[in-house]
Design a protein around this motif. Sequence first.
Motif, PDB file in Angstrom:
ATOM      1  N   GLU A  17      63.836  58.573  35.482  1.00 34.48           N
ATOM      2  CA  GLU A  17      64.041  57.461  34.550  1.00 34.48           C
ATOM      3  C   GLU A  17      63.408  56.172  35.066  1.00 34.48           C
ATOM      4  N   VAL A  18      63.611  55.863  36.346  1.00 31.59           N
ATOM      5  CA  VAL A  18      63.067  54.618  36.897  1.00 31.59           C
ATOM      6  C   VAL A  18      61.536  54.660  36.929  1.00 31.59           C
ATOM      7  N   GLU A  19      60.963  55.807  37.200  1.00 29.45           N
ATOM      8  CA  GLU A  19      59.501  55.910  37.206  1.00 29.45           C
ATOM      9  C   GLU A  19      58.954  55.751  35.785  1.00 29.45           C
ATOM     10  N   GLN A  20      59.611  56.355  34.821  1.00 29.88           N
ATOM     11  CA  GLN A  20      59.163  56.211  33.433  1.00 29.88           C
ATOM     12  C   GLN A  20      59.246  54.757  32.975  1.00 29.88           C
ATOM     13  N   ARG A  21      60.303  54.048  33.377  1.00 31.08           N
ATOM     14  CA  ARG A  21      60.423  52.634  33.026  1.00 31.08           C
ATOM     15  C   ARG A  21      59.329  51.804  33.684  1.00 31.08           C
ATOM     16  N   THR A  22      58.946  52.183  34.913  1.00 36.20           N
ATOM     17  CA  THR A  22      57.870  51.478  35.612  1.00 36.20           C
ATOM     18  C   THR A  22      56.561  51.620  34.843  1.00 36.20           C
ATOM     19  N   TYR A  23      56.214  52.850  34.469  1.00 28.53           N
ATOM     20  CA  TYR A  23      54.973  53.068  33.719  1.00 28.53           C
ATOM     21  C   TYR A  23      55.010  52.353  32.369  1.00 28.53           C
ATOM     22  N   ALA A  24      56.163  52.410  31.698  1.00 28.12           N
ATOM     23  CA  ALA A  24      56.282  51.760  30.391  1.00 28.12           C
ATOM     24  C   ALA A  24      56.076  50.252  30.516  1.00 28.12           C
ATOM     25  N   LEU A  25      56.644  49.650  31.567  1.00 22.35           N
ATOM     26  CA  LEU A  25      56.474  48.208  31.757  1.00 22.35           C
ATOM     27  C   LEU A  25      55.023  47.857  32.061  1.00 22.35           C
ATOM     28  N   LEU A  26      54.380  48.621  32.924  1.00 21.14           N
ATOM     29  CA  LEU A  26      52.971  48.353  33.232  1.00 21.14           C
ATOM     30  C   LEU A  26      52.116  48.448  31.972  1.00 21.14           C
ATOM     31  N   GLU A 139      45.564  38.743  49.974  1.00 19.20           N
ATOM     32  CA  GLU A 139      44.136  38.487  49.808  1.00 19.20           C
ATOM     33  C   GLU A 139      43.331  39.729  49.447  1.00 19.20           C
ATOM     34  N   GLY A 140      43.977  40.886  49.434  1.00 20.27           N
ATOM     35  CA  GLY A 140      43.277  42.117  49.057  1.00 20.27           C
ATOM     36  C   GLY A 140      42.984  42.152  47.567  1.00 20.27           C
ATOM     37  N   ALA A 141      41.891  42.752  47.196  1.00 17.45           N
ATOM     38  CA  ALA A 141      41.542  42.869  45.776  1.00 17.45           C
ATOM     39  C   ALA A 141      42.482  43.836  45.057  1.00 17.45           C
ATOM     40  N   TYR A 142      42.923  44.863  45.768  1.00 13.49           N
ATOM     41  CA  TYR A 142      43.792  45.881  45.175  1.00 13.49           C
ATOM     42  C   TYR A 142      45.076  46.011  45.968  1.00 13.49           C
ATOM     43  N   PHE A 143      46.089  46.474  45.273  1.00 19.40           N
ATOM     44  CA  PHE A 143      47.432  46.610  45.816  1.00 19.40           C
ATOM     45  C   PHE A 143      47.850  48.066  45.649  1.00 19.40           C
ATOM     46  N   GLY A 144      48.289  48.711  46.720  1.00 20.56           N
ATOM     47  CA  GLY A 144      48.736  50.096  46.654  1.00 20.56           C
ATOM     48  C   GLY A 144      50.229  50.194  46.870  1.00 20.56           C
ATOM     49  N   CYS A 145      50.915  50.896  45.953  1.00 18.36           N
ATOM     50  CA  CYS A 145      52.371  51.029  46.070  1.00 18.36           C
ATOM     51  C   CYS A 145      52.858  52.231  45.267  1.00 18.36           C
ATOM     52  N   HIS A 146      54.124  52.561  45.458  1.00 12.01           N
ATOM     53  CA  HIS A 146      54.767  53.625  44.680  1.00 12.01           C
ATOM     54  C   HIS A 146      55.315  53.037  43.376  1.00 12.01           C
ATOM     55  N   PRO A 147      55.380  53.866  42.335  1.00  7.66           N
ATOM     56  CA  PRO A 147      55.983  53.417  41.071  1.00  7.66           C
ATOM     57  C   PRO A 147      57.499  53.669  41.077  1.00  7.66           C
ATOM     58  N   CYS A 148      58.170  53.187  42.128  1.00  7.65           N
ATOM     59  CA  CYS A 148      59.616  53.338  42.320  1.00  7.65           C
ATOM     60  C   CYS A 148      60.034  54.768  42.662  1.00  7.65           C
TER      61      CYS A 148
END
Length: 178
Positions: A17-26, A139-148
């Motif tokens: 559920e939390v991952e789906q909400r993350t994608y929906a918000l993005l 200062e990085g152009a890209y940011f890498g992270c988990h979608p919760c």
Amino acid sequence: MTISPVYHGAPADARTEVEQRTYALLERLQIPFDRVDHDTAATMDDCAVVSKVLGVPICKNLLLTPRNRSAFYLLCMPADKPFITRDFSRQIGSSRLSFATAEDLEELLGVPVGSASVLALMNDPDHRVTLAWDRAVAEGAYFGCHPCRSTSSLRLRTSDVRDIFLRHTGHEVTIVDL
């Protein structure tokens, strides 16, 4: 570790559920992202393998609190930098910090251990967590992270995270030099 090819956008299959909400918000915020799915990334060594495939370093995310638990800080920093508590504490004007508990992660950010990321701030509407980025991350152009969830990783433009996502959540970022 098994890692998928790089995909653009949200997965079509069911997720937590939390991952789906993350994608929906993005998607609602129109923030483009690339994604890989993988076995649980339980360590920063696992994240290093994922980083090579995704083409962006996955941030080390630490939820920290002073002994009296009067404040909480989400620190996003490069995986290869050592974390020195006194350096960070001094820069933010806090007493010595320690790691928050698994219960804190769940209560404040809505994520299990190993899944903390800047995106989990969507679960902090009361702004109980203060965000800090190491200057190298900022200062990085890209940011890498988990979608919760630590079974997927995303590559986002740092400017989109800062200027769109954080503006939406109402969190400000403090830049630190670790």
